[in-house]
Design a protein around this motif. Sequence first.
Motif, PDB file in Angstrom:
ATOM      1  N   SER A 135      -7.247  -8.422   8.777  1.00 40.65           N
ATOM      2  CA  SER A 135      -7.404  -8.469   7.159  1.00 40.65           C
ATOM      3  C   SER A 135      -5.544  -7.749   6.950  1.00 40.65           C
ATOM      4  O   SER A 135      -5.078  -8.573   6.365  1.00 40.65           O
ATOM      5  N   LEU A 136      -5.017  -7.079   7.457  1.00 38.13           N
ATOM      6  CA  LEU A 136      -3.580  -6.587   6.959  1.00 38.13           C
ATOM      7  C   LEU A 136      -2.264  -7.260   8.016  1.00 38.13           C
ATOM      8  O   LEU A 136      -1.611  -7.498   6.938  1.00 38.13           O
ATOM      9  N   GLU A 137      -3.369  -8.055   8.604  1.00 39.13           N
ATOM     10  CA  GLU A 137      -1.756  -9.495   9.412  1.00 39.13           C
ATOM     11  C   GLU A 137      -1.456  -9.949   8.666  1.00 39.13           C
ATOM     12  O   GLU A 137      -0.573 -10.737   7.857  1.00 39.13           O
ATOM     13  N   SER A 167     -13.931 -10.908   4.125  1.00 30.83           N
ATOM     14  CA  SER A 167     -15.943 -11.032   5.106  1.00 30.83           C
ATOM     15  C   SER A 167     -14.987 -11.244   6.451  1.00 30.83           C
ATOM     16  O   SER A 167     -14.347 -12.104   6.699  1.00 30.83           O
ATOM     17  N   GLY A 168     -16.028 -10.903   7.203  1.00 32.39           N
ATOM     18  CA  GLY A 168     -15.546 -11.058   8.819  1.00 32.39           C
ATOM     19  C   GLY A 168     -14.234 -10.765  10.070  1.00 32.39           C
ATOM     20  O   GLY A 168     -14.326 -11.208  10.758  1.00 32.39           O
ATOM     21  N   LEU A 169     -13.416 -10.248   8.611  1.00 29.58           N
ATOM     22  CA  LEU A 169     -12.272  -9.655   9.843  1.00 29.58           C
ATOM     23  C   LEU A 169     -12.357  -8.138   9.702  1.00 29.58           C
ATOM     24  O   LEU A 169     -12.954  -7.700   8.883  1.00 29.58           O
ATOM     25  N   SER A 170     -11.614  -7.952  10.829  1.00 32.45           N
ATOM     26  CA  SER A 170     -11.575  -5.964  10.863  1.00 32.45           C
ATOM     27  C   SER A 170      -9.900  -5.818   9.842  1.00 32.45           C
ATOM     28  O   SER A 170      -9.392  -6.909   9.912  1.00 32.45           O
ATOM     29  N   ARG A 219      -6.612  -4.412  -2.388  1.00 38.00           N
ATOM     30  CA  ARG A 219      -7.688  -4.993  -2.395  1.00 38.00           C
ATOM     31  C   ARG A 219      -7.951  -5.972  -1.625  1.00 38.00           C
ATOM     32  O   ARG A 219      -9.708  -6.713  -1.009  1.00 38.00           O
ATOM     33  N   MET A 220      -7.245  -6.693  -1.106  1.00 36.73           N
ATOM     34  CA  MET A 220      -7.887  -7.783  -0.135  1.00 36.73           C
ATOM     35  C   MET A 220      -7.973  -7.368   1.285  1.00 36.73           C
ATOM     36  O   MET A 220      -8.522  -8.252   1.757  1.00 36.73           O
ATOM     37  N   ILE A 221      -7.252  -6.205   1.749  1.00 30.90           N
ATOM     38  CA  ILE A 221      -7.640  -5.375   2.726  1.00 30.90           C
ATOM     39  C   ILE A 221      -9.012  -5.119   3.074  1.00 30.90           C
ATOM     40  O   ILE A 221      -9.380  -5.647   4.461  1.00 30.90           O
ATOM     41  N   CYS A 274      -2.297 -10.751   5.389  1.00 33.00           N
ATOM     42  CA  CYS A 274      -1.298 -10.761   3.439  1.00 33.00           C
ATOM     43  C   CYS A 274      -0.316 -10.191   4.157  1.00 33.00           C
ATOM     44  O   CYS A 274       0.594 -10.535   3.022  1.00 33.00           O
ATOM     45  N   LEU A 275       0.703  -9.642   4.998  1.00 34.55           N
ATOM     46  CA  LEU A 275       1.334  -8.934   5.493  1.00 34.55           C
ATOM     47  C   LEU A 275       2.470 -10.040   5.890  1.00 34.55           C
ATOM     48  O   LEU A 275       3.510 -10.233   5.303  1.00 34.55           O
ATOM     49  N   GLN A 276       2.277 -11.572   5.856  1.00 38.14           N
ATOM     50  CA  GLN A 276       2.791 -12.950   6.199  1.00 38.14           C
ATOM     51  C   GLN A 276       3.334 -13.233   4.472  1.00 38.14           C
ATOM     52  O   GLN A 276       4.280 -14.115   4.338  1.00 38.14           O
ATOM     53  N   CYS A 277       2.594 -12.655   3.118  1.00 33.82           N
ATOM     54  CA  CYS A 277       2.481 -13.219   2.582  1.00 33.82           C
ATOM     55  C   CYS A 277       3.961 -12.259   1.732  1.00 33.82           C
ATOM     56  O   CYS A 277       3.875 -10.874   1.773  1.00 33.82           O
TER      57      CYS A 277
END
Length: 1303
Positions: free
Chosen positions: A711-713, A704-707, A698-700, A715-718
């Motif tokens: 967004s995936l990059e 807003s305003g990001l590709s 859902r976060m991916i 989120c994958l830092q968490c």
Amino acid sequence: MGTASSLVSPGEVIEDGYGGEGGEACEIPVEVKPKARLLRSSFRRGPRVIGASFKSTGSVDLEYAAEYERLRKEYEIFRVSKNNEISSMQKKEAKLDEENKRLRAELQALQKTYQKILREKESALEAKYQAMERAATFEHDRDKVKRQFKIFRETKEKEIQDLLRAKRDLEAKLQQLQAQGIQVYDLNDSDSDDNQTTVTAAGTQCEYWSGGVLGSEPSMGSMMQLQQTFRGPEFAHSLIDVEGPFANVSRDDWDAAVASLLQVSPHVPQALWSNTVRCYLIFTQETKPEFDVFIKKHSPVLRRMCEGLGHFYLNVCFPEENAAAYAAERKQEIERSSVCVLFVRSTVTSSVLEDCEEAFVKNSDGHPLVLYLRTEADHNLTGPTRQLLERVNAADKAAKIKVVDHGGSAEEGADLIFFQLEKVIKQELLGLEGADADPMDSGMEEGREEDSGDVLWDLHDEQEQIESYQQACSSSSSSPQLGFQKYIDRLNDMIAAPPPTPPLLVSGGPGSGKSLLLSKWIEQQQKHSPNTLFLYHFVGRPLSTSSEPVLIIKRLTIKLLQHFWSISGLSMEPSKILEEFPRWLERLSARHQGNIIIIIDSIDQIQQAERHMKWLIDPLPVNVRVVVSVKVETCPQAWRLWPTLHLDPLSPKEVRSIVNAECQAMDLQLTKDQEKKLERHCRSASTCNALYVTLLGRMIISISGLSVERSLEQCLQCQDTMSLYRLALKMTLNSLNTDRERHIMREMLCLVCASHNGVSESELLDLFPELELPVLSTLLYRLNRLCIVTLRCGLIRFQHLQAWEAVRLEFLGGGSSSAAYREKLIQYFSQQLGQDRVTWRVADELPWLLQQQEDRTKLQLSLLNLFVSQNLYKRGHFSELLAYWQYVGKDKSSMATEYFDSLKHYEKSCEGEDSMTKLANLYETLGRFLKDLGLHSQAVAPLQRSLEIRETALDPDHPSVACSLHQLAGVYVQWKKYGNAEQLYKQALEISENAYGAEHASVARELESLAALYQKQNKYEQAEKLRKRSVKIRQKTARQKGHMYGFTLLRRRALQLEELTLGKETPDSAKTLNELGVLYYLQNNMDAAKLFLTRSLEMRQRVLGPDHPDCAQSLNNLAALHTERREYETAEDMYERALDIRKKALSPDHPSLAYTLKHLAMLYKRRGKLEKAMPLYELSLEIREKSFGPKHPSVATALVNLAVIYCQLKKHSEALPLYERALKVYEDSLGRSHPRVGETLKNLAVLSYEEGDFEKAAELYKRAMEIKEAEPSLVCGNAPSRHSSSGDTFSLKGPAPLPHAHR
């Protein structure tokens, strides 16, 4: 020779040479004459006086010398006397020293003796306590052995039954093979051992878990598995196991009926089960005057009315100027709304058209609709407006829209809208019986309890659990990629294991999907196992109401007891509630026809779970299973030995499917490289659980305003769910437009985190006057999408414990800033605190917040607001109220004194009938509270004061006076002052009869209380007479309110189901129509019941075909309805049609066929057609013998019923062996003291009496009465037995009389 003084010095001790005691030497004064030498020396020393004679000078010197000698002698005497005194004192001192030494020695001896005695006393006490502990352990072990033996015996009995059933199945198959001409070799005739085959019944399950059993056929639908009430035997042949008028629904047993009907809840829209009345208002600029008047004048009235009934009220509207910016929010709010109101005049805008299209055209049956049309002579409708009204009219096929056509002033129009909306809310949303009902007089008003007993319960707690289950089911249904089916199959296998079985443990990490799994499993089990009673509880975050152990056990006990007779015997004391639950479970499980499964989700979140849930380690009854879920990290060590189902991390395929499903919902597609990155990242236990992956998907798509790549990059830092939640919070803050919106979001989440159970939308709008509802709706929509918050029971809460922890860490500094937000909530609820009216929200939040702030003074002041304490007590929060007083530092007596003083102070300000009525209610509540605390002597005074006020302010014959008398009598019963209690109960009975008539539920309550009192006094005949009268009253009223679910809630449930039937014709819709027919039957609305049952039959005939077994079910139910309405010919025809269908569709030994046979036989017997009834009872007996074997209690029941028919046909010789065989089966299977044995003995006594054997009849009847008197009452009066009769009794002198129709 000198003086004695020259021999011994003063102070020396003189030794006695003759053995006498030695004495002390002392000086003896002796007079000595002066010598001339002394005189001559004196002449030489003195000066020579010239002119004096020798004689005169010597005489003067002699005088001085004499004086000197005299003084010297006196001094010597004085000195000697003082020396004597000193020596005497020294002697006394020596003696005292010796005495002191002796006393000290004695004291030391006494001290040693005391220490020895003290040690002996402590040893004796320790030995006593050890003996008591050994006795308690022995008693516990004895009970445990008894339960284990009982479980072992029942298990073996079930295994024997399974083996017999398997044997019968094999014999039937052999007969079929032989009938087909297939040669079957007999083992005994075989010449070789090679042909021998060993048949092993592997994997056989006990009867409780092998599906439907006779006596629980779902003839009213899968929800309608209801128990029967107990009817005591009379001196006439009585049938056993008689249901009706429906197959297994008894309107008299209201508690069981409502509890079972509401147990299985289909997925209905949130608007139908939400605790918030959401009024969606659509208006134009032309109708804005009416809208403004409604908001300012009438909206506060509606809000006060809804809050007084325990609900929230919220106006939802989007102004035209910015409505286009909230398209998604408007659609969501329309779906969630409880009622929609359209204000229209001549013109409409595009946003109004869109809202009307969604609310009035597409979803016209989803909620009540009100249309306000302002018509004036000089204003004609425009084309779009006319077209809109035509489309709305065409969509309103059921004519449900309430139209208000008005041509007057705006204020008058707003008044008309208010009256119409008030009627809709009361009748259609809250289920009140009349549109004009005053909420102050409603049974749902917070200050008064709906039940007529002494057990109090909070409907909001039950509402919270229903919504938790609904939301979990919706989440699991929307996420089929989680792969729960393999766990469900394993869980089914674990549940089906033979007893004894310890609790089953569902373990997993945080966010692994335990709640979703359990909800989905419950949903499937309720469909496939209609005989099973499910008791579930979803525990919320720590310190919330849902995690309070006493409230959890109390709720489970009440839901368990609802399926039986009454719950008035349930204790209110917290320790007793926890202690008595295993006993209730064991006692009631033995009376339940089917299985009982208890599910507790997140049990490790309960405060001191291992101590409060000690009953889990004891052996469970045979037909009881317990399933609990825990996190691996917090599971108690003692529970890790239980059978465990562990939720494994998601596989890469499941991770990919979940994220792709979220992306596809937003028309996005991940590339191959992105999927590989995702798979590489989600490999650890913290990154491949269900919550993490769902939130990640859902976060991916939500940043807003990001590709998608960026967004995936991020989120994958968490690397865990907590860090992902914190990123979601930061992301949502950055997506808001203004600093004011960011501030409101931060403040809102902090307030929800600092509160007890959450914050409502209306409370947020009060706390932030500058906050507009469209902004709040948008914010809640975003946070809900990110799994942060949800709406439950009308309150904004966190969806998961990790979300709550993330807010604490991100915005509250780990909780260090919580005090400031709690103080803000304290100020808000303190302002809401009125002198004589307190909402449930104030009572829930304010004392808890003050306790968290450690402000004992203000906490005590809030508790001494009598309406706060009354609200907590009457909603069943007894333990919570006690905990607050203990925190303040008050014991029971001082607490009672504080309440008395506060009541006396409040009484001084009471004037008028209304205030005196409230005062009487407060006194009665205080008396009941003190009675529950065990302070009986202090409880009498407030109860008597309540009685005095009601007699003075109202009338001595007012029904409220009867309530006071009833409560006061209860205290005297506990005091064992039965004479005083009997007098008060009789006075209350007389007042109730004069006020309501002789057939009211209040009269039945007093009769039951008197019957219980007589039973305590061993006056069994009087008790039985009153109890029978009470049962007859409840049969005729058919409107007995339950202790937790009332008649109004059942009506609301019927309305919810009715909304679900307005759609396509499907088997599920036909099933819902069938359930609606049962619901309206329970409400005594026979016309509506007939309508829905007929619709169900017609739809099933069209969809499934006229010969489908479901059509037989509808025919069976319609026949029962016609039987009650005394339309016997129609009923007989329908029963016969149902019998023909079931004979064709079902096997000859199917239990459903036996049910139809039995009901048709009952109808024949009622009409006097005993010859036609007899073969049906014989066939029913044959089916039961094939299904369960000749020694099953159900076979004995069929034997008794057939014997009754023989007796009525005067075939006594044929009836006698049937009775005797049934008696032996009952005694062997149920025990010699079972109620069924007593009923059979009573029938044998009647048979012996009619044959003239009076001595044998008296002996049998005496034994039957001994069994009946020895039967322990379940709560108050006779408890229902799963083998007891709920039907009529029939005399041998002729056919049974036709029953009177219910009015």
